[in-house]
Design a protein around this motif. Sequence first.
Motif, PDB file in Angstrom:
ATOM      1  N   ASP A  37     -25.234 -33.453  11.691  1.00  0.00           N
ATOM      2  CA  ASP A  37     -25.122 -34.666  11.995  1.00  0.00           C
ATOM      3  C   ASP A  37     -24.333 -35.759  11.444  1.00  0.00           C
ATOM      4  OD1 ASP A  37     -26.112 -37.591  12.058  1.00  0.00           O
ATOM      5  OD2 ASP A  37     -27.550 -37.193  10.286  1.00  0.00           O
ATOM      6  N   HIS A  38     -23.295 -36.536  12.147  1.00  0.00           N
ATOM      7  CA  HIS A  38     -22.326 -37.269  12.263  1.00  0.00           C
ATOM      8  C   HIS A  38     -21.580 -37.678  13.065  1.00  0.00           C
ATOM      9  CE1 HIS A  38     -19.804 -34.658  14.873  1.00  0.00           C
ATOM     10  NE2 HIS A  38     -20.652 -33.634  15.134  1.00  0.00           N
ATOM     11  N   GLU A  39     -20.815 -38.520  13.254  1.00  0.00           N
ATOM     12  CA  GLU A  39     -20.313 -39.407  13.773  1.00  0.00           C
ATOM     13  C   GLU A  39     -18.983 -39.011  14.580  1.00  0.00           C
ATOM     14  OE1 GLU A  39     -20.799 -43.487  12.689  1.00  0.00           O
ATOM     15  OE2 GLU A  39     -22.986 -42.861  12.408  1.00  0.00           O
ATOM     16  N   GLY A  40     -18.836 -38.436  14.289  1.00  0.00           N
ATOM     17  CA  GLY A  40     -17.066 -37.459  14.742  1.00  0.00           C
ATOM     18  C   GLY A  40     -17.529 -37.101  15.508  1.00  0.00           C
ATOM     19  N   THR A  41     -16.923 -35.707  16.303  1.00  0.00           N
ATOM     20  CA  THR A  41     -16.497 -34.880  17.910  1.00  0.00           C
ATOM     21  C   THR A  41     -16.329 -33.783  17.444  1.00  0.00           C
ATOM     22  OG1 THR A  41     -14.690 -36.879  18.512  1.00  0.00           O
ATOM     23  CG2 THR A  41     -14.963 -34.775  19.676  1.00  0.00           C
ATOM     24  N   ASP A  42     -17.617 -33.239  18.362  1.00  0.00           N
ATOM     25  CA  ASP A  42     -17.864 -31.662  18.396  1.00  0.00           C
ATOM     26  C   ASP A  42     -17.013 -31.154  18.893  1.00  0.00           C
ATOM     27  OD1 ASP A  42     -20.100 -31.202  16.686  1.00  0.00           O
ATOM     28  OD2 ASP A  42     -21.014 -32.613  18.210  1.00  0.00           O
ATOM     29  N   VAL A  43     -15.906 -29.959  18.680  1.00  0.00           N
ATOM     30  CA  VAL A  43     -15.345 -28.879  19.496  1.00  0.00           C
ATOM     31  C   VAL A  43     -16.043 -28.094  19.841  1.00  0.00           C
ATOM     32  CG1 VAL A  43     -13.611 -27.824  19.810  1.00  0.00           C
ATOM     33  CG2 VAL A  43     -13.410 -29.885  18.176  1.00  0.00           C
TER      34      VAL A  43
ATOM     35  N   GLU B  38      -8.508 -22.866  20.164  1.00  0.00           N
ATOM     36  CA  GLU B  38      -9.143 -22.662  21.538  1.00  0.00           C
ATOM     37  C   GLU B  38      -9.451 -20.676  21.901  1.00  0.00           C
ATOM     38  OE1 GLU B  38      -7.512 -22.917  25.250  1.00  0.00           O
ATOM     39  OE2 GLU B  38      -5.883 -23.377  24.304  1.00  0.00           O
ATOM     40  N   ARG B  39      -8.390 -19.879  21.265  1.00  0.00           N
ATOM     41  CA  ARG B  39      -8.377 -18.672  21.235  1.00  0.00           C
ATOM     42  C   ARG B  39      -9.767 -17.939  20.158  1.00  0.00           C
ATOM     43  NH1 ARG B  39      -3.113 -16.490  17.689  1.00  0.00           N
ATOM     44  NH2 ARG B  39      -4.516 -16.495  15.477  1.00  0.00           N
ATOM     45  N   SER B  40      -9.782 -18.591  19.739  1.00  0.00           N
ATOM     46  CA  SER B  40     -11.156 -18.119  18.322  1.00  0.00           C
ATOM     47  C   SER B  40     -12.392 -18.889  19.172  1.00  0.00           C
ATOM     48  CB  SER B  40     -10.704 -18.396  17.062  1.00  0.00           C
ATOM     49  OG  SER B  40     -10.931 -19.868  16.689  1.00  0.00           O
ATOM     50  N   GLY B  41     -13.011 -19.363  19.967  1.00  0.00           N
ATOM     51  CA  GLY B  41     -14.133 -19.279  20.198  1.00  0.00           C
ATOM     52  C   GLY B  41     -14.482 -20.607  19.012  1.00  0.00           C
ATOM     53  N   MET B  42     -14.266 -20.981  18.419  1.00  0.00           N
ATOM     54  CA  MET B  42     -14.595 -21.792  16.990  1.00  0.00           C
ATOM     55  C   MET B  42     -15.444 -22.542  17.291  1.00  0.00           C
ATOM     56  SD  MET B  42     -14.775 -21.303  13.011  1.00  0.00           S
ATOM     57  CE  MET B  42     -14.250 -19.472  13.386  1.00  0.00           C
TER      58      MET B  42
ATOM     59  N   THR C 102     -14.346 -29.615  24.609  1.00  0.00           N
ATOM     60  CA  THR C 102     -14.127 -28.199  25.241  1.00  0.00           C
ATOM     61  C   THR C 102     -13.303 -27.651  23.933  1.00  0.00           C
ATOM     62  OG1 THR C 102     -12.739 -27.957  26.598  1.00  0.00           O
ATOM     63  CG2 THR C 102     -15.448 -27.559  27.366  1.00  0.00           C
ATOM     64  N   ALA C 103     -12.921 -27.052  23.568  1.00  0.00           N
ATOM     65  CA  ALA C 103     -11.962 -26.518  22.847  1.00  0.00           C
ATOM     66  C   ALA C 103     -10.582 -26.546  23.973  1.00  0.00           C
ATOM     67  CB  ALA C 103     -11.782 -24.713  22.347  1.00  0.00           C
ATOM     68  N   SER C 104     -10.553 -25.700  25.144  1.00  0.00           N
ATOM     69  CA  SER C 104      -9.288 -26.401  26.237  1.00  0.00           C
ATOM     70  C   SER C 104      -8.691 -27.680  26.713  1.00  0.00           C
ATOM     71  CB  SER C 104      -9.894 -25.846  27.754  1.00  0.00           C
ATOM     72  OG  SER C 104     -10.847 -26.630  28.127  1.00  0.00           O
ATOM     73  N   GLU C 105     -10.561 -28.633  26.579  1.00  0.00           N
ATOM     74  CA  GLU C 105      -9.833 -30.111  26.148  1.00  0.00           C
ATOM     75  C   GLU C 105      -9.267 -31.141  25.234  1.00  0.00           C
ATOM     76  OE1 GLU C 105     -13.463 -31.212  29.040  1.00  0.00           O
ATOM     77  OE2 GLU C 105     -14.242 -31.054  27.356  1.00  0.00           O
ATOM     78  N   LEU C 106      -9.822 -29.933  24.171  1.00  0.00           N
ATOM     79  CA  LEU C 106      -8.961 -30.478  22.586  1.00  0.00           C
ATOM     80  C   LEU C 106      -6.986 -30.193  22.755  1.00  0.00           C
ATOM     81  CD1 LEU C 106      -8.696 -31.327  19.733  1.00  0.00           C
ATOM     82  CD2 LEU C 106      -9.764 -29.036  19.006  1.00  0.00           C
TER      83      LEU C 106
ATOM     84  N   LEU D 243      -1.910 -29.419  16.933  1.00  0.00           N
ATOM     85  CA  LEU D 243      -1.192 -28.163  18.833  1.00  0.00           C
ATOM     86  C   LEU D 243      -1.449 -27.336  18.307  1.00  0.00           C
ATOM     87  CD1 LEU D 243      -1.799 -28.700  22.090  1.00  0.00           C
ATOM     88  CD2 LEU D 243       1.023 -28.302  21.442  1.00  0.00           C
ATOM     89  N   LEU D 244      -1.047 -26.600  17.184  1.00  0.00           N
ATOM     90  CA  LEU D 244      -1.405 -25.189  17.348  1.00  0.00           C
ATOM     91  C   LEU D 244      -2.948 -25.332  16.243  1.00  0.00           C
ATOM     92  CD1 LEU D 244      -0.376 -22.523  16.380  1.00  0.00           C
ATOM     93  CD2 LEU D 244       0.337 -22.966  14.255  1.00  0.00           C
TER      94      LEU D 244
END
Length: 241
Positions: free
Chosen positions: A218-224, A193-197, A163-167, A186-187
């Motif tokens: 389709d990717h091998e990265g991380t989804d936020v 997080e604030r935008s819900g992007m 999730t964005a907060s976990e990020l 971090l910024l």
Amino acid sequence: MNVVVSIGGSVLAPDLGANRVEDHAGVIRELADEGCSIGAVVGGGGIAREYISTARGLGANEIELDTIGIDVTRLNARLLIAALGEAVVPAPVKTYEEAGEVLRDGDVCVMGGVAPAQTTDAVSAALAEYTNADLLVYATSVPGVFDADPNENPDAERFEEVTASELVDTIADIEMSAGSSAPVDLLAAKIIERSGMRTIVLDGTEPERIASAIRYGDHEGTDVVPEGVGDEPTYWAEDER
């Protein structure tokens, strides 16, 4: 589909070779031709760090160093613009308002840095928020978000989804370690997080990975993933592989 792609300077032009820049431009052109609205933000990479290091040794202050870094990001952006040809405005866009106008006109928007004390990670997140993008993609030199800096800790584990907060929490922990390098700063994480992007962090050294992520998810990265939504988005540039 409206997309912002953040391309690290070390991903786009690690050695100022033309082939890598042309390959990234080719992917952006293809996506634009398929109907995607594309905003690309280019980082400074190793070249910016070299300039900044030299200028620091000459006595430049931090604002001056940031300005030098911005200049380098805009030079890298000009390389991408040169490779894109007629599909893009002829100079790096310098404000979010101008970027919005370019995208509304149907052109590809390319930016570098905007202001001192703000990285291109944050510029990318702010541009995505300003233009109400559907997706923000960070094309980095690492394959996603890890629980520690993989360059410092060989046992670091990659998150498939956060999730964005976990990020925000993860990036804060990584940035607290001196010398560590987070995939986004971090910024940027706080803006996400604030935008819900909805955001993807992936290894973008092969440009087709960016295309696959945008077309199909389709990717091998991380989804936020924005909090309060389902795991699967209802949009991609294309529905079938």
